[in-house]
Design a protein around this motif. Structure first.
Motif, PDB file in Angstrom:
ATOM      1  N   ALA A 105      51.882  44.467  42.657  1.00  0.00           N
ATOM      2  CA  ALA A 105      50.936  43.524  43.243  1.00  0.00           C
ATOM      3  C   ALA A 105      50.181  42.737  42.173  1.00  0.00           C
ATOM      4  O   ALA A 105      49.963  41.543  42.324  1.00  0.00           O
ATOM      5  CB  ALA A 105      49.955  44.264  44.150  1.00  0.00           C
ATOM      6  N   VAL A 106      49.775  43.393  41.079  1.00  0.00           N
ATOM      7  CA  VAL A 106      49.094  42.642  40.014  1.00  0.00           C
ATOM      8  C   VAL A 106      50.094  42.133  38.973  1.00  0.00           C
ATOM      9  O   VAL A 106      49.701  41.569  37.959  1.00  0.00           O
ATOM     10  CB  VAL A 106      47.954  43.446  39.328  1.00  0.00           C
ATOM     11  CG1 VAL A 106      46.883  43.807  40.330  1.00  0.00           C
ATOM     12  CG2 VAL A 106      48.492  44.665  38.631  1.00  0.00           C
ATOM     13  N   GLN A 107      51.353  42.352  39.250  1.00  0.00           N
ATOM     14  CA  GLN A 107      52.462  41.797  38.452  1.00  0.00           C
ATOM     15  C   GLN A 107      52.264  41.954  36.942  1.00  0.00           C
ATOM     16  O   GLN A 107      52.207  40.972  36.209  1.00  0.00           O
ATOM     17  CB  GLN A 107      52.664  40.313  38.814  1.00  0.00           C
ATOM     18  CG  GLN A 107      54.082  39.865  38.528  1.00  0.00           C
ATOM     19  CD  GLN A 107      54.615  38.890  39.570  1.00  0.00           C
ATOM     20  OE1 GLN A 107      54.068  38.769  40.659  1.00  0.00           O
ATOM     21  NE2 GLN A 107      55.679  38.204  39.248  1.00  0.00           N
ATOM     22  N   VAL A 108      52.184  43.219  36.486  1.00  0.00           N
ATOM     23  CA  VAL A 108      51.952  43.452  35.057  1.00  0.00           C
ATOM     24  C   VAL A 108      53.121  42.985  34.196  1.00  0.00           C
ATOM     25  O   VAL A 108      52.956  42.743  33.011  1.00  0.00           O
ATOM     26  CB  VAL A 108      51.671  44.935  34.733  1.00  0.00           C
ATOM     27  CG1 VAL A 108      50.322  45.363  35.233  1.00  0.00           C
ATOM     28  CG2 VAL A 108      52.760  45.828  35.269  1.00  0.00           C
ATOM     29  N   PHE A 109      54.298  42.831  34.791  1.00  0.00           N
ATOM     30  CA  PHE A 109      55.428  42.362  33.989  1.00  0.00           C
ATOM     31  C   PHE A 109      55.464  40.836  33.890  1.00  0.00           C
ATOM     32  O   PHE A 109      56.376  40.266  33.317  1.00  0.00           O
ATOM     33  CB  PHE A 109      56.754  42.915  34.536  1.00  0.00           C
ATOM     34  CG  PHE A 109      56.835  44.415  34.450  1.00  0.00           C
ATOM     35  CD1 PHE A 109      56.908  45.048  33.213  1.00  0.00           C
ATOM     36  CD2 PHE A 109      56.799  45.196  35.597  1.00  0.00           C
ATOM     37  CE1 PHE A 109      56.962  46.431  33.128  1.00  0.00           C
ATOM     38  CE2 PHE A 109      56.857  46.577  35.511  1.00  0.00           C
ATOM     39  CZ  PHE A 109      56.929  47.210  34.274  1.00  0.00           C
ATOM     40  N   GLY A 110      54.458  40.192  34.442  1.00  0.00           N
ATOM     41  CA  GLY A 110      54.287  38.754  34.252  1.00  0.00           C
ATOM     42  C   GLY A 110      55.193  37.915  35.125  1.00  0.00           C
ATOM     43  O   GLY A 110      55.930  38.415  35.971  1.00  0.00           O
ATOM     44  N   THR A 146      53.588  42.361  48.393  1.00  0.00           N
ATOM     45  CA  THR A 146      54.090  43.345  47.436  1.00  0.00           C
ATOM     46  C   THR A 146      53.354  44.673  47.596  1.00  0.00           C
ATOM     47  O   THR A 146      53.966  45.741  47.546  1.00  0.00           O
ATOM     48  CB  THR A 146      53.926  42.808  45.998  1.00  0.00           C
ATOM     49  OG1 THR A 146      54.469  41.498  45.953  1.00  0.00           O
ATOM     50  CG2 THR A 146      54.645  43.686  45.002  1.00  0.00           C
ATOM     51  N   LEU A 147      52.046  44.587  47.796  1.00  0.00           N
ATOM     52  CA  LEU A 147      51.268  45.819  47.984  1.00  0.00           C
ATOM     53  C   LEU A 147      51.785  46.575  49.205  1.00  0.00           C
ATOM     54  O   LEU A 147      52.016  47.778  49.167  1.00  0.00           O
ATOM     55  CB  LEU A 147      49.791  45.475  48.167  1.00  0.00           C
ATOM     56  CG  LEU A 147      48.861  46.687  48.248  1.00  0.00           C
ATOM     57  CD1 LEU A 147      48.725  47.336  46.880  1.00  0.00           C
ATOM     58  CD2 LEU A 147      47.485  46.291  48.781  1.00  0.00           C
ATOM     59  N   PHE A 193      40.652  45.651  43.575  1.00  0.00           N
ATOM     60  CA  PHE A 193      42.052  45.220  43.637  1.00  0.00           C
ATOM     61  C   PHE A 193      42.139  43.707  43.837  1.00  0.00           C
ATOM     62  O   PHE A 193      42.908  43.015  43.164  1.00  0.00           O
ATOM     63  CB  PHE A 193      42.785  45.962  44.754  1.00  0.00           C
ATOM     64  CG  PHE A 193      44.123  45.358  45.079  1.00  0.00           C
ATOM     65  CD1 PHE A 193      45.187  45.522  44.211  1.00  0.00           C
ATOM     66  CD2 PHE A 193      44.304  44.607  46.229  1.00  0.00           C
ATOM     67  CE1 PHE A 193      46.419  44.956  44.484  1.00  0.00           C
ATOM     68  CE2 PHE A 193      45.535  44.028  46.514  1.00  0.00           C
ATOM     69  CZ  PHE A 193      46.595  44.199  45.636  1.00  0.00           C
ATOM     70  N   ALA A 194      41.326  43.168  44.755  1.00  0.00           N
ATOM     71  CA  ALA A 194      41.336  41.725  45.014  1.00  0.00           C
ATOM     72  C   ALA A 194      41.000  40.952  43.735  1.00  0.00           C
ATOM     73  O   ALA A 194      41.664  39.955  43.400  1.00  0.00           O
ATOM     74  CB  ALA A 194      40.348  41.380  46.119  1.00  0.00           C
ATOM     75  N   LEU A 195      39.994  41.427  43.003  1.00  0.00           N
ATOM     76  CA  LEU A 195      39.616  40.746  41.765  1.00  0.00           C
ATOM     77  C   LEU A 195      40.717  40.887  40.714  1.00  0.00           C
ATOM     78  O   LEU A 195      40.965  39.955  39.935  1.00  0.00           O
ATOM     79  CB  LEU A 195      38.290  41.297  41.244  1.00  0.00           C
ATOM     80  CG  LEU A 195      37.064  40.879  42.084  1.00  0.00           C
ATOM     81  CD1 LEU A 195      35.836  41.707  41.718  1.00  0.00           C
ATOM     82  CD2 LEU A 195      36.775  39.390  41.892  1.00  0.00           C
ATOM     83  N   ALA A 196      41.397  42.041  40.713  1.00  0.00           N
ATOM     84  CA  ALA A 196      42.504  42.243  39.772  1.00  0.00           C
ATOM     85  C   ALA A 196      43.608  41.216  40.033  1.00  0.00           C
ATOM     86  O   ALA A 196      44.195  40.664  39.095  1.00  0.00           O
ATOM     87  CB  ALA A 196      43.059  43.657  39.894  1.00  0.00           C
ATOM     88  N   VAL A 197      43.874  40.930  41.308  1.00  0.00           N
ATOM     89  CA  VAL A 197      44.894  39.935  41.657  1.00  0.00           C
ATOM     90  C   VAL A 197      44.475  38.555  41.135  1.00  0.00           C
ATOM     91  O   VAL A 197      45.292  37.811  40.579  1.00  0.00           O
ATOM     92  CB  VAL A 197      45.132  39.905  43.185  1.00  0.00           C
ATOM     93  CG1 VAL A 197      45.994  38.714  43.574  1.00  0.00           C
ATOM     94  CG2 VAL A 197      45.796  41.205  43.635  1.00  0.00           C
ATOM     95  N   LEU A 198      43.187  38.231  41.273  1.00  0.00           N
ATOM     96  CA  LEU A 198      42.700  36.929  40.783  1.00  0.00           C
ATOM     97  C   LEU A 198      42.873  36.814  39.266  1.00  0.00           C
ATOM     98  O   LEU A 198      43.335  35.788  38.767  1.00  0.00           O
ATOM     99  CB  LEU A 198      41.215  36.750  41.125  1.00  0.00           C
ATOM    100  CG  LEU A 198      40.859  36.366  42.557  1.00  0.00           C
ATOM    101  CD1 LEU A 198      39.366  36.096  42.665  1.00  0.00           C
ATOM    102  CD2 LEU A 198      41.635  35.116  42.963  1.00  0.00           C
TER     103      LEU A 198
END
Lengths: 259, 320
Positions: free
Chosen positions: A71-76, A114-115, A147-152
């Motif tokens: 969801a936060v797409q750490v792989f870019g 994704t989440l 989580f919402a802020l992490a997505v931003l």
């Protein structure tokens, strides 16, 4: 009504259009979660209260972050990158709404889809095999906000990387640097709490910690909720402001590739 | 509807000349371009690849800012008033799509309604009309990625027209389409222009589009206009006159008529090149007095050839 909720909804539908693919990715996340968990258990067996975590915190951290990483797409990466490279971005630039808002809405839809599809398998498996911490309702609510802020923050970082394509003809270098920084400083490789001294302090202040480490700390109750959310919100605001300025600069120097 | 005055657009390109050295060169994609398009016109905008067509379109739609000169579209400055302008014009980039790849066509068209804030009733009416005219019915509920190129292009045309724009800008809308799809698209554009009065600017490499549709042709090369006029004027610009194709009763040597050269002989069929000022009736009369003719046909200069000559600079560039 603005078009943005619709863009988010369409992105959500697009990313839930292939549930089987997402489910297999969730399984992969689970397998790597088990791998990470056993490594962390071995580390905590040597150093039982490393970084203020006990072994249950560490294992919970592991499965929680495996659930979040999609969801936060750490792989870019972002679809926008390819659109700039091929010149399809002309379509996005021509629309009567801004580029940044459109893609933010798209990414919110993607993150929720994704989440929904990928968080379940790692969390469920972790909870069955190990003893995971469950949050109180108040903590769960705080975690949802984090989580919402992490997505931003994740969106803003990836958007900035994508816009670099307006200046570069190839994005592999930037993507690679971004990937290494994100994996290392988000807490994905190891929880940031185990980083020693100045490195640990610095890592805690960098924007990448807002992706994984801060939401996980909020979930585990290791951090003051207001302070954690303020930290994330500040980075989100700063990075989105930067994204806005870079969008304007890109419009001015624009070369749309491919005729 | 469109006013382009002395517009130039330059791009800076950096070129490697050594391990670390880069030389900045300035490329003039558009240079000293001026033209106006009145309301209701159907303008064909032609030019070889790299002539500056797409750059001009991007300036007309406000995606690019001109380096010099002024552009007005619908009375607005495209780069400063891009959002307002986008609500009044429609654009189709033939090689790109505005449609959502993984979702049914119907959903993409519904999003267009939100994007342009079209009233629900007006939207339904226009959607019904466009569905009928472009024959979208059979694939409205098919995901866009499963559509054929011709179906996708019709979908893109519908998406560009749902907000009833005054001006439609088309960048190669028939590229890659089969003859049937081309005919559908052309027929639709013709009706849009004549019945609705929508002003249309069309870039294409397909001269069939131009011959069928355009009131006026603007040809650019190396960023400048090299021809501006209607089709008869374009034909007249070519120094090739018309061609008289005759089938004689017997195969024989090239016919001998003063002022007429025989371009080609194949058995009894001969191709006579008429000078631009020749009177075909007189030539035919002279011919039939001396030879037995089975059949004959008079051919207009081939538009492809005329345009090819213009691109190659054979015809002297002068403002039309």
């Amino acid at each position: 009504m603005s078009v943005h909720p619709w863009v988010a909804w369409y992105a959500f539908r697009r990313h839930t259009a292939y549930p089987l693919g997402a489910f297999t990715e969730g399984l992969t996340n689970t397998v790597f979660g088990l791998l990470r968990a056993y490594i962390l258990i071995a580390v905590w067996a040597e150093r039982p209260s490393l970084g203020g975590y006990d072994v249950t915190d560490a294992v919970t951290f592991c499965f929680l972050t495996q659930a979040l990483l999609g969801a936060v797409q750490v792989f870019g990466g972002m679809d926008l990158t390819a659109r700039i490279r091929t010149g399809d971005v002309a379509i996005d630039l021509y629309r009567p709404v801004g580029l940044l808002g459109w893609w933010l809405a798209d990414d919110v839809g993607r993150a929720l889809a994704t989440l929904l599809l990928r968080a379940g398998p790692p969390l469920l498996t972790g909870a069955i095999i190990f003893d995971l911490r469950a949050p109180s309702p108040a903590r769960a609510a705080a975690f949802a906000a984090a989580f919402a802020l992490a997505v931003l923050v994740s969106f803003a970082l990836r958007y900035l990387v994508a816009l670099a394509m307006f200046w570069l003809s190839d994005d592999q270098g930037v993507q690679m640097i971004s990937l290494v920084l994100t994996l290392f400083f988000s807490g994905m490789v190891l929880p940031l709490v185990v980083f020693p001294g100045a490195l640990g302090t610095a890592a805690g202040w960098l924007p990448w910690s807002a992706l994984i480490q801060v939401p996980a700390d909020v979930y585990l109750g290791k951090r003051d909720v207001a302070g954690a959310l303020a930290f994330q919100a500040a980075w989100a605001a700063a990075l989105l402001a930067a994204a806005h300025l870079v969008t304007r600069a890109a419009r001015h120097r624009l070369v749309v590739q491919g005729g | 509807m469109i006013e382009v005055t002395d517009v130039a657009r330059t791009f800076t390109v950096r070129r490697r000349t050594g391990r670390f050295r880069r030389v900045r060169t300035t490329v003039r994609a558009v240079d000293g371009m001026s033209f106006t398009v009145p309301r209701g016109q159907f303008l064909g905008y032609l030019g070889p690849n790299g002539a500056g067509k797409s750059t001009t379109i991007k300036m007309l739609t406000g995606i690019l800012t001109p380096s010099a000169g002024s552009v007005r579209v619908c009375g607005l400055d495209p780069s400063r008033q891009r959002t307002t302008l986008a609500r009044r014009i429609g654009v189709v980039f033939g090689q790109r799509t505005t449609l959502w790849w993984d979702l049914p066509l119907r959903d993409s068209l519904a999003l267009v309604r939100r994007l342009y804030r079209v009233e629900s009733a007006a939207h339904r009416e226009r959607l019904d009309e466009l569905t009928a005219l472009l024959e979208l019915g059979p694939f409205l509920d098919t995901p866009v990625r499963q559509l054929s190129l011709g179906q996708r292009m019709r979908g893109d045309l519908a998406a560009a027209l749902l907000h009833a724009p005054e001006l439609l800008i088309l960048d190669e809308p028939t590229i890659g389409l089969d003859v049937v799809s081309k005919a559908t698209v052309r027929g639709f554009l013709e009706r849009l222009n004549t019945e609705r009065g929508t002003t249309i600017l069309l870039t294409t490499h397909d001269l069939g589009d131009i011959e069928r549709l355009c009131d006026r042709v603007l040809i650019v090369d190396r960023g400048r206009p090299v021809f501006d006029g209607d089709l008869p004027a374009l034909r007249a610009r070519a120094d090739t006159g018309r061609t008289l194709v005759v089938d004689l009763a017997e195969p024989g040597p090239p016919v001998d008529l003063g002022g007429v050269t025989v371009a080609r002989v194949a058995g009894p069929r001969q191709w006579l090149a008429l000078p631009p000022d020749a009177n075909p009736a007189a030539v035919i009369a002279a011919l039939s007095a001396r030879y037995e003719i089975r059949d004959l046909a008079l051919r207009e200069p081939d538009i492809e050839e005329v345009v090819a000559r213009l691109y190659q600079g054979v015809v002297s560039p002068a403002a039309g």
